[in-house]
Design a protein around this motif. Structure first.
Motif, PDB file in Angstrom:
ATOM      1  N   ILE A 131       0.839  -1.209   0.000  1.00 26.08           N
ATOM      2  CA  ILE A 131       0.000   0.000   0.000  1.00 26.08           C
ATOM      3  C   ILE A 131       0.874   1.261   0.000  1.00 26.08           C
ATOM      4  CG2 ILE A 131      -1.703   1.304   1.347  1.00 26.08           C
ATOM      5  CD1 ILE A 131      -3.020  -1.312   2.090  1.00 26.08           C
ATOM      6  N   ASP A 132       1.994   1.205   0.682  1.00 24.56           N
ATOM      7  CA  ASP A 132       2.932   2.336   0.620  1.00 24.56           C
ATOM      8  C   ASP A 132       3.319   2.625  -0.828  1.00 24.56           C
ATOM      9  OD1 ASP A 132       2.902   2.773   3.294  1.00 24.56           O
ATOM     10  OD2 ASP A 132       4.840   1.844   3.731  1.00 24.56           O
ATOM     11  N   VAL A 133       3.607   1.597  -1.558  1.00 24.91           N
ATOM     12  CA  VAL A 133       4.005   1.771  -2.968  1.00 24.91           C
ATOM     13  C   VAL A 133       2.842   2.338  -3.779  1.00 24.91           C
ATOM     14  CG1 VAL A 133       4.721   0.530  -5.061  1.00 24.91           C
ATOM     15  CG2 VAL A 133       5.758  -0.026  -2.855  1.00 24.91           C
ATOM     16  N   ILE A 134       1.656   1.822  -3.501  1.00 24.38           N
ATOM     17  CA  ILE A 134       0.468   2.304  -4.223  1.00 24.38           C
ATOM     18  C   ILE A 134       0.289   3.809  -3.997  1.00 24.38           C
ATOM     19  CG2 ILE A 134      -2.064   2.164  -4.300  1.00 24.38           C
ATOM     20  CD1 ILE A 134      -1.780  -0.848  -3.710  1.00 24.38           C
ATOM     21  N   PHE A 135       0.583   4.272  -2.785  1.00 25.87           N
ATOM     22  CA  PHE A 135       0.444   5.699  -2.460  1.00 25.87           C
ATOM     23  C   PHE A 135       1.707   6.499  -2.787  1.00 25.87           C
ATOM     24  CE2 PHE A 135      -3.334   4.396  -0.300  1.00 25.87           C
ATOM     25  CZ  PHE A 135      -4.144   5.524  -0.271  1.00 25.87           C
ATOM     26  N   ARG A 136       2.584   5.892  -3.552  1.00 30.91           N
ATOM     27  CA  ARG A 136       3.802   6.546  -4.032  1.00 30.91           C
ATOM     28  C   ARG A 136       4.684   7.022  -2.878  1.00 30.91           C
ATOM     29  NH1 ARG A 136       1.682  10.194  -9.156  1.00 30.91           N
ATOM     30  NH2 ARG A 136       0.792   8.473 -10.339  1.00 30.91           N
ATOM     31  N   LEU A 137       4.684   6.255  -1.819  1.00 33.69           N
ATOM     32  CA  LEU A 137       5.538   6.570  -0.673  1.00 33.69           C
ATOM     33  C   LEU A 137       6.731   5.635  -0.693  1.00 33.69           C
ATOM     34  CD1 LEU A 137       2.733   6.867   2.025  1.00 33.69           C
ATOM     35  CD2 LEU A 137       3.946   8.748   0.924  1.00 33.69           C
ATOM     36  N   LYS A 138       7.762   6.033   0.038  1.00 32.43           N
ATOM     37  CA  LYS A 138       8.944   5.170   0.116  1.00 32.43           C
ATOM     38  C   LYS A 138       8.602   3.939   0.948  1.00 32.43           C
ATOM     39  CE  LYS A 138      13.690   5.001   1.660  1.00 32.43           C
ATOM     40  NZ  LYS A 138      14.649   5.520   2.641  1.00 32.43           N
ATOM     41  N   PRO A 139       8.796   2.718   0.415  1.00 30.52           N
ATOM     42  CA  PRO A 139       8.474   1.520   1.195  1.00 30.52           C
ATOM     43  C   PRO A 139       9.250   1.499   2.514  1.00 30.52           C
ATOM     44  CG  PRO A 139       8.970   0.950  -1.071  1.00 30.52           C
ATOM     45  CD  PRO A 139       9.331   2.391  -0.908  1.00 30.52           C
ATOM     46  N   ARG A 140       8.554   1.083   3.571  1.00 30.97           N
ATOM     47  CA  ARG A 140       9.197   1.152   4.880  1.00 30.97           C
ATOM     48  C   ARG A 140      10.024  -0.077   5.216  1.00 30.97           C
ATOM     49  NH1 ARG A 140       3.759   2.041   8.261  1.00 30.97           N
ATOM     50  NH2 ARG A 140       3.206   3.065   6.320  1.00 30.97           N
ATOM     51  N   TYR A 141       9.927  -1.134   4.433  1.00 28.85           N
ATOM     52  CA  TYR A 141      10.717  -2.351   4.688  1.00 28.85           C
ATOM     53  C   TYR A 141      11.658  -2.615   3.517  1.00 28.85           C
ATOM     54  CZ  TYR A 141       6.815  -2.928   7.929  1.00 28.85           C
ATOM     55  OH  TYR A 141       5.880  -2.716   8.893  1.00 28.85           O
ATOM     56  N   ALA A 142      12.686  -3.397   3.797  1.00 28.55           N
ATOM     57  CA  ALA A 142      13.688  -3.692   2.766  1.00 28.55           C
ATOM     58  C   ALA A 142      13.218  -4.789   1.813  1.00 28.55           C
ATOM     59  CB  ALA A 142      14.998  -4.114   3.445  1.00 28.55           C
ATOM     60  N   THR A 143      12.173  -5.469   2.188  1.00 25.40           N
ATOM     61  CA  THR A 143      11.628  -6.503   1.295  1.00 25.40           C
ATOM     62  C   THR A 143      11.140  -5.849   0.003  1.00 25.40           C
ATOM     63  OG1 THR A 143      10.894  -7.841   3.151  1.00 25.40           O
ATOM     64  CG2 THR A 143       9.813  -8.257   1.053  1.00 25.40           C
ATOM     65  N   PRO A 144      11.531  -6.379  -1.163  1.00 19.28           N
ATOM     66  CA  PRO A 144      11.012  -5.804  -2.418  1.00 19.28           C
ATOM     67  C   PRO A 144       9.476  -5.896  -2.438  1.00 19.28           C
ATOM     68  CG  PRO A 144      12.798  -7.351  -2.843  1.00 19.28           C
ATOM     69  CD  PRO A 144      12.464  -7.486  -1.403  1.00 19.28           C
ATOM     70  N   TRP A 145       8.828  -4.825  -2.858  1.00 19.00           N
ATOM     71  CA  TRP A 145       7.361  -4.824  -2.821  1.00 19.00           C
ATOM     72  C   TRP A 145       6.730  -5.909  -3.704  1.00 19.00           C
ATOM     73  CZ3 TRP A 145       4.267  -4.079  -7.017  1.00 19.00           C
ATOM     74  CH2 TRP A 145       4.815  -3.453  -8.130  1.00 19.00           C
TER      75      TRP A 145
END
Lengths: 361, 279
Positions: free
Chosen positions: B236-250
């Motif tokens: 959801i972070d990616v969907i909202f164009r935010l920087k992903p908060r975890y190191a796991t690839p989205w």
């Protein structure tokens, strides 16, 4: 009325009937796995014409257990009893016809529609009353039955109206606003019948409908079923292990045992006019006298320490010049030095048919 | 003598075309929930964050002193994150008994003896939970967007953040899809809704705990895919164009989510049957 046995395509000849073979219109087999029985009886006055259910060499396997073993049968409309001991395959047959279970072999049609190809159309035209308690949680009776009607495609208003009518018909009119979870066992059986009827099915599958009911409730339920089958133009298949239930409500019966159809036909014919049944108490060697009776062509079963039930075929009586009489019994008893202490005429019951068909001597 | 013959009569009216039974199931399920006062309370409570955000938007739009709290694209992401707990509660409250209660009451053979397919039954049950989850996520989020336009009296914010509209829809649909199918699958495994609720909560907390332990051990968030909640947050972070908060690839998180949905559908396919065959 007539019943015709057809030889299957595998060329195996139908086995000879083991009893009541004196009636040329009547063919009963203990091994109907290898044959198809065609009911060409005249339809019941209230029944539909044409076959309602047809099974062709149907086999159902649960793991290593063959619940149905190549069952072939074809039924005309009306009220038909599906009789057999627990585990005979009755419920499995109904569930296969509903499409719940896919047979590993064979083909089935219900109301002329192939079960494998058109299950939705079939379910729209049948009503199913399951054996176990079944309801939708959290609903009162009228909501539940109306909901079932809507699931079957009835418009909401029609479904509600039918729900009220059907609940009155099954005797739950006064309790229709109560939550089903507060119902007694007998009331739950009635509500299951109501949900099966609400969409006005052409064919009813009733699986052990009197289970857990008290005698009065049972009688009322049987009256309802009899009324549906005989007065309301509803074809029905009544699965039960209770012989009196089937005998009271149905015109035809199919007897199943160990996954096979072992006898079928109109009940009146299966009970057979060609002989009489006597209850007999003797003083003497009972096993030896049983053998004597059997050698004389009679069906004799020991029911208690010194009591036996004897079926005297008409032909046996005719030999001694008195058809349907007890004279052959007295003659045999006198000949073998056995005292007859008690003799009571009886009529052949479906129990006799059942015992004979499943081989319970 | 009866004044009206209450005997059985044949039905001569119309019938609906097949394929509409799922609507009947969904409608009945929704109405059943809405008749519960406790649930109505939960529904009202789930809209409290919406009211708070609405006041925030109103103040920012009408009082220059409140410019510090002016909404941004992230505000909407934060709102959905706030709703996560309510979604969790609602999923358990609504979803735990959807199939489990039917299994307890042997209702499946009633349903499936009617002219409806198993997929229709599942669709009807899914629609109940899906609707309520969207009612506390999608509906208030979109309303906030509308309120922002109304309070500001211009489309400027919306034009600058046009992606918010599809982002809210996709994010909430994904969340509803995951929670609905995961819960339905668990509900089909048991006859006890309490057990199902505990199991669902257990899975959510257990996977989060495992992930927490792995973070403590490795010092990295690359194993965030182990946590059900973290996967959803990441995507959801990616969907909202935010920087992903975890190191796991989205994409890994997305694959995990889709795999859980697929597994749930497979479980439902096996468990939703007219008869239970034990061999």
């Amino acid at each position: 009325m007539r019943w015709v046995c057809e030889e299957r395509s595998d060329g195996r000849a139908p086995p000879e009937p083991s009893w009541n073979s004196g009636n040329p219109k009547h063919r009963i087999s203990k091994d109907l796995e290898s044959m198809e029985v065609v009911s060409a009886r005249e339809p019941h006055a209230a029944a539909k014409t044409g076959p309602v259910v047809h099974l062709d060499a149907v086999t159902v396997i649960y793991g290593a257990n063959r619940a149905l073993k190549g069952v072939s049968a074809r039924f005309e409309g009306g009220a038909v009893g599906l009789l057999g001991p627990n585990g005979a395959g009755k419920s499995t047959m109904l569930k296969a016809l509903l499409g719940f279970i896919k047979p590993s072999e064979g083909r089935m049609t219900v109301l002329g529609l192939d079960v494998a190809e058109r299950p939705m159309e079939i379910r729209a035209r049948i009503g199913y009353m399951p054996e176990s308690d079944a309801h939708i949680p959290g609903m009162n009776a009228v909501s539940f039955v109306a909901y079932c009607g809507q699931l079957a495609g009835l418009p909401a208003v029609d479904a509600m109206q039918r729900a009220h009518e059907v609940l009155y018909y099954v005797g739950l009119g006064e309790a229709r606003y109560r939550n089903i979870e507060t119902y007694s066992t007998g009331m739950k059986q009635r509500i299951k019948l109501a949900q099966a009827l609400v969409h006005d099915p052409d064919l009813l599958f009733l699986d052990e409908p009197t289970n857990g009911m008290d005698p009065k409730g049972r009688d009322e339920m049987l009256e309802l079923i009899r009324d549906l089958g005989h007065n309301k133009n509803v074809n029905l298949i009544l699965s039960s292990h209770l012989l009196p239930d089937v005998e009271f409500t149905c015109d035809d019966v199919i007897v199943m045992d160990k996954g096979q159809v072992v006898a079928q036909g109109p009940i009146a014919e299966l009970k057979g006019p060609g002989g009489r049944v006597f209850e007999l108490r003797i003083k003497g060697n009972l096993p030896a006298f049983l053998d004597v009776l059997r050698q004389a062509g009679m069906e004799a079963t020991s029911t208690d320490e010194d009591v036996m039930r004897v079926f005297v075929p008409a032909t046996a009586g005719a030999v001694d010049g008195a058809a349907n009489s007890a004279l052959p019994l007295f003659a045999l008893a006198a000949r073998h030095g056995v005292q007859v202490r008690h003799l009571r005429p009886s009529v052949p019951t479906l129990e006799d048919v059942f015992a004979k068909a499943v081989g319970h001597e | 003598m009866p004044i009206h013959d209450q005997s059985y009569r044949r039905y001569g009216g119309g019938r609906a075309m097949p394929g509409q039974a799922w609507l009947v199931i969904a409608r009945a399920g929704i109405m059943t929930m809405l008749r519960k006062r406790a649930f109505l309370g939960l529904l009202l409570a789930s809209w409290v964050p919406f009211l708070v955000r609405a006041v925030q938007i109103y103040l920012a739009a009408n009082y220059p002193q409140a410019s510090l709290i002016a909404p941004t694209a992230e505000t909407f992401r934060q709102f959905l994150a706030q709703q996560d707990f309510l979604v969790f509660i609602m999923t358990i409250y609504v979803g735990a008994g959807l199939i489990a209660n039917d299994r307890r009451a042997n209702a499946l053979q009633i349903y499936l003896s009617k002219p409806l397919m198993r997929s229709e039954y599942i669709a009807g049950k899914a629609a109940v939970l899906f609707s309520f989850v969207l009612f506390v996520t999608l509906v208030p989020a979109l309303l906030l967007l509308v309120l922002q336009v109304l309070f500001a009296g211009s489309f400027e914010f919306l034009q600058k953040n046009l992606f918010l509209f599809p982002a809210i829809i996709v994010a909430t649909l994904l969340e509803a899809l995951l929670s609905t199918f995961a819960m339905l699958a668990l509900s089909s495994l048991s006859k006890s809704s309490r057990y199902v609720g505990i199991l669902y909560a257990g899975i959510i907390f257990f996977t989060a705990a495992i992930y927490g332990v792995m973070v403590a051990i490795t010092g990295s968030t690359r194993l965030a895919w182990l946590s059900l909640g973290a996967n959803l947050t990441q995507v959801i972070d990616v969907i909202f164009r935010l920087k992903p908060r975890y190191a796991t690839p989205w994409p890994v998180s997305l694959i995990v989510i889709l795999a859980i949905v697929a597994l749930s559908i497979s479980v439902l396919e096996r468990r939703v049957r007219g008869v239970e065959i034990v061999t």
